[in-house]
Design a protein around this motif. Structure first.
Motif, short mmCIF file in Angstrom:
data_model
loop_
_atom_site.label_atom_id
_atom_site.label_comp_id
_atom_site.label_asym_id
_atom_site.label_seq_id
_atom_site.Cartn_x
_atom_site.Cartn_y
_atom_site.Cartn_z
N ARG A 471 27.59 33.45 48.28
CA ARG A 471 27.34 34.82 48.72
C ARG A 471 27.67 34.95 50.20
O ARG A 471 27.34 34.09 51.00
N PHE A 472 28.31 36.06 50.56
CA PHE A 472 28.71 36.31 51.94
C PHE A 472 28.34 37.75 52.29
O PHE A 472 29.12 38.67 52.16
N GLY A 473 27.07 37.95 52.66
CA GLY A 473 26.59 39.30 52.91
C GLY A 473 26.15 39.96 51.62
O GLY A 473 25.98 39.33 50.58
N GLU A 474 25.98 41.28 51.68
CA GLU A 474 25.45 42.02 50.55
C GLU A 474 26.49 42.35 49.49
O GLU A 474 26.17 42.53 48.33
N ASP A 475 27.77 42.45 49.89
CA ASP A 475 28.78 42.94 48.95
C ASP A 475 29.99 42.04 48.85
O ASP A 475 31.03 42.46 48.35
N SER A 476 29.88 40.79 49.30
CA SER A 476 31.05 39.91 49.34
C SER A 476 30.67 38.49 48.96
O SER A 476 29.50 38.10 49.04
N VAL A 477 31.71 37.73 48.57
CA VAL A 477 31.53 36.30 48.33
C VAL A 477 32.59 35.54 49.12
O VAL A 477 33.69 36.05 49.36
N ALA A 478 32.24 34.34 49.52
CA ALA A 478 33.19 33.45 50.18
C ALA A 478 33.61 32.38 49.18
O ALA A 478 32.76 31.69 48.61
N VAL A 479 34.90 32.24 48.97
CA VAL A 479 35.44 31.26 48.03
C VAL A 479 35.97 30.08 48.84
O VAL A 479 36.92 30.23 49.61
N ARG A 480 35.36 28.92 48.67
CA ARG A 480 35.70 27.75 49.50
C ARG A 480 36.57 26.73 48.76
O ARG A 480 37.24 25.91 49.39
N HIS A 481 36.52 26.71 47.44
CA HIS A 481 37.40 25.86 46.64
C HIS A 481 37.99 26.70 45.52
O HIS A 481 37.31 27.57 44.97
N ILE A 482 39.25 26.44 45.18
CA ILE A 482 39.89 27.12 44.06
C ILE A 482 40.65 26.09 43.23
O ILE A 482 41.02 25.01 43.74
N PRO A 483 40.89 26.35 41.94
CA PRO A 483 41.73 25.44 41.15
C PRO A 483 43.11 25.32 41.80
O PRO A 483 43.65 26.31 42.31
N ALA A 484 43.68 24.13 41.78
CA ALA A 484 44.95 23.90 42.46
C ALA A 484 46.08 24.74 41.89
O ALA A 484 47.08 24.98 42.58
N ASP A 485 45.97 25.17 40.63
CA ASP A 485 47.05 25.93 40.03
C ASP A 485 46.83 27.44 40.12
O ASP A 485 47.52 28.22 39.47
N ILE A 486 45.86 27.87 40.91
CA ILE A 486 45.62 29.29 41.15
C ILE A 486 46.05 29.63 42.57
O ILE A 486 45.65 28.96 43.52
N GLY A 487 46.87 30.66 42.73
CA GLY A 487 47.29 31.08 44.05
C GLY A 487 46.18 31.81 44.78
O GLY A 487 45.34 32.47 44.17
N ILE A 488 46.17 31.71 46.10
CA ILE A 488 45.14 32.37 46.90
C ILE A 488 45.16 33.88 46.64
O ILE A 488 44.12 34.53 46.59
N GLY A 489 46.35 34.42 46.44
CA GLY A 489 46.47 35.85 46.20
C GLY A 489 45.90 36.31 44.87
O GLY A 489 45.73 37.51 44.65
N ASP A 490 45.62 35.37 43.98
CA ASP A 490 45.09 35.71 42.66
C ASP A 490 43.57 35.57 42.56
O ASP A 490 42.97 35.93 41.55
#
Length: 574
Positions: A471-490
């Motif tokens: 959780r990052f504030g009231e209306d946002s989330v912070a994504v710190r890890h993503i699957p290697a085959d997923i683009g940041i833009g997705d």
């Protein structure tokens, strides 16, 4: 044939309740609408256990006179409609005279209420629709209604309720729509003892949007305003560069009532026809005002759908209002395009599931760099057991189709569709072991207050898919890890699509998981439009040749075959 008998009043009341009260959210909707009709300027909604254990709605409205309080809980009792002519021009939110009776029939209800003229209030307690006791009580002007143990006397209905989280989410969405409909009223929503959101009630639409939908969405909106003799349209709609991955943030209000309407949705999206890429959707908070006689709100038990006397007038009003905003915000300043001609009857009669956001099919994400392709494992598919026939890869066409010679024919394979299916099958089988990639800079996704809570609650599930979300504030989330085959833009699209399914299904059930896996598999698959290395293509071809993959997750075929004989005939060889 069995003899025909008149149902007992108690049974009839339970059946009638089913038309109005289907879940806690519908109870809250009816009670809040009553508060609005009573002239309240402050409304507080509190629930616990998703609303199944407790719903409390408190307002500072006009209250109910002591002599009317028991009558208010009788079927077809209302202060908002007096004769048949009133149905021709309904100006209140609640008018059927069924809400309180329906709610009381399937719960335990307490009400405290006082009018401005009374020196003391009145308390009434009901159980399954039966008034148990009434007494004077000290209370402020207004009404507080407490609903406990919803459906305690209808176990058949109770077993269809979803999880507390899902029911609570539905209540949150309902109150949010009510709050958006009236920026002049201060709404507070409390869930399990915690205030989820609070609107200022300062009459400013933009501050209401900020409080409920978050800073990012409010910042991406532009003002919409148009008025003619037939219709007035005002509010906000998203700038093209702030479009969303689904229709979650499309809100329409007709004469102050939150409604679902394919007509309004179509008018909005047609205005963006030349401004958005495929798979992106505008967000909006639009208030449509027309004469009460021009709209029929009595076509749905929950009053969620409306019919218009003139579909074209309403369509054109919304279309031109939004188009005008887009042109004012466009550097090109192209002339207005003519609205498309539609069969409005077919729009109104389209199936309701069209309100569900469709899977995005053509959204292009930024290309990933320094990423090697490793197909995920698929259960029970192994070359040790499946002999792959001979084939010859000729190359690729259009960055999409693998071309090969195989069994006396030319075979075209949609590489994205095949890879998407491989990922989907792996996710479903439980064999998916994502390589999680740490991000140097977290991706901040402003998904709105409700979706932030949803993602926080399913953090363990996301972790298994390769996402680390905080959780990052009231209306946002912070994504710190993503699957290697997923683009940041997705990332934001995948998380938003998950939230759509979680809100609709209410749990990580198989049907919902399938839709989530489809969204994830689509973004994890090789992107169409870019050429691939032969080493990437061979595993995909062998899955198709072996028969392991025949269709994509959405049911489309992944191959197209042209026999040698057909080619020779086309060239006049035979």
């Amino acid at each position: 044939m069995a003899s025909i008998k008149v149902l007992e009043q108690h049974v009839a009341d339970l059946i009638a309740a089913g038309e109005v009260v289907s879940r806690p959210a519908s109870v809250v909707k009816e009670l809040v609408e009553n508060s609005i009709d009573a002239g309240a300027t402050i409304i507080t909604v509190e629930i616990s256990s998703g609303g199944m254990a407790l719903i409390r709605v408190t307002d500072n409205g006009s209250g109910i006179a002591s002599g009317d309080i028991k009558t208010a809980f009788l079927r077809h009792a209302t202060s908002k409609l007096h004769d048949a002519r009133g149905l021709e021009a309904i100006e209140t939110l609640g008018f059927r005279g069924e809400a309180l009776a329906a709610i009381a029939a399937v719960s335990r209800v307490e009400i405290n209420t006082r009018t401005q003229a009374a020196h003391e209030g009145t308390a009434l307690v009901l159980n399954a629709g039966e008034a148990l006791r009434s007494s004077p009580v000290g209370c402020p002007v207004g009404t507080t209604i407490i609903v406990r143990d919803l459906f305690f006397n209808t176990p058949a209905r109770l077993k269809f309720m979803k999880t507390d989280r899902a029911e609570g989410s539905a209540v949150s969405s309902t109150v949010l729509r009510c709050a958006l409909s009236r920026p002049d009223i201060s709404f507070r929503f409390i869930k399990d003892g915690k205030t989820e959101y609070h609107t200022p009630g300062d009459c400013l639409v933009d501050s209401c949007i900020y409080s409920l939908l978050g800073r990012d969405i409010e910042a991406g909106f532009a003002k919409v305003e148009l008025k003619d003799e037939a219709v007035s349209v005002k509010g906000f709609a998203s700038k093209p560069d702030a479009a969303r991955g689904n229709r979650t943030y499309q809100f329409f209000f007709v004469n102050g009532r939150a409604v679902r309407s394919l007509l309004l949705q179509s008018a909005l999206e047609q205005a963006y026809k030349n401004s958005l890429m495929s798979g992106r959707f505008p967000a909006c908070v639009l208030y449509i005002e027309t004469t009460p006689a021009s709209v029929d709100v009595n076509v749905h038990p929950a009053k969620a759908e409306v019919k218009f006397v003139s579909d074209k007038q309403i369509f054109d009003g919304v279309y031109y209002a939004v188009l005008s905003m887009l042109e004012q915000n466009s550097k090109a300043g192209e002339p207005q395009q003519q609205p498309p001609q539609y069969d409005f009857a077919s729009i109104q009669s389209a199936p309701r599931d069209l309100f569900v956001s469709e899977p995005i099919k053509e959204y292009k994400s930024p290309a990933k760099t320094n990423m090697s392709y490793t197909p995920p494992p698929v259960r029970n598919i192994s070359r040790a057991y499946i002999e792959v026939p001979d084939y010859k890869i000729i190359g690729e066409a259009l960055g999409v189709y693998i071309i090969l010679e195989y069994e006396d024919c030319v075979l075209f394979i949609d590489k994205h569709a095949v890879h998407e299916r491989i990922h989907f099958d792996a996710l479903k089988s439980g064999d998916y072991q994502p390589m999680s990639e740490a991000l140097l800079t977290p991706v901040i996704c402003r998904v709105g207050h409700e979706d932030t809570l949803l993602l926080e609650e399913v953090a363990d599930f996301l972790d298994k898919l390769g996402f680390t979300v905080e959780r990052f504030g009231e209306d946002s989330v912070a994504v710190r890890h993503i699957p290697a085959d997923i683009g940041i833009g997705d990332v934001e699209f995948v998380l938003s699509e998950m939230c759509v399914q979680l809100r609709q299904g209410g749990a990580l059930e198989p049907a919902n998981l399938d839709k989530i896996y489809k969204a994830l598999a689509c973004k994890a698959a090789i992107k169409a439009g870019s050429m691939s290395d032969i080493k990437e293509l061979k595993p995909l071809v062998e899955k198709v040749i072996s028969g392991a993959v025949t269709h994509c997750p959405h049911g489309r075929p992944v191959t197209y075959r042209i026999p040698k004989a057909a080619l020779e005939k086309s060239f006049g060889r035979i």
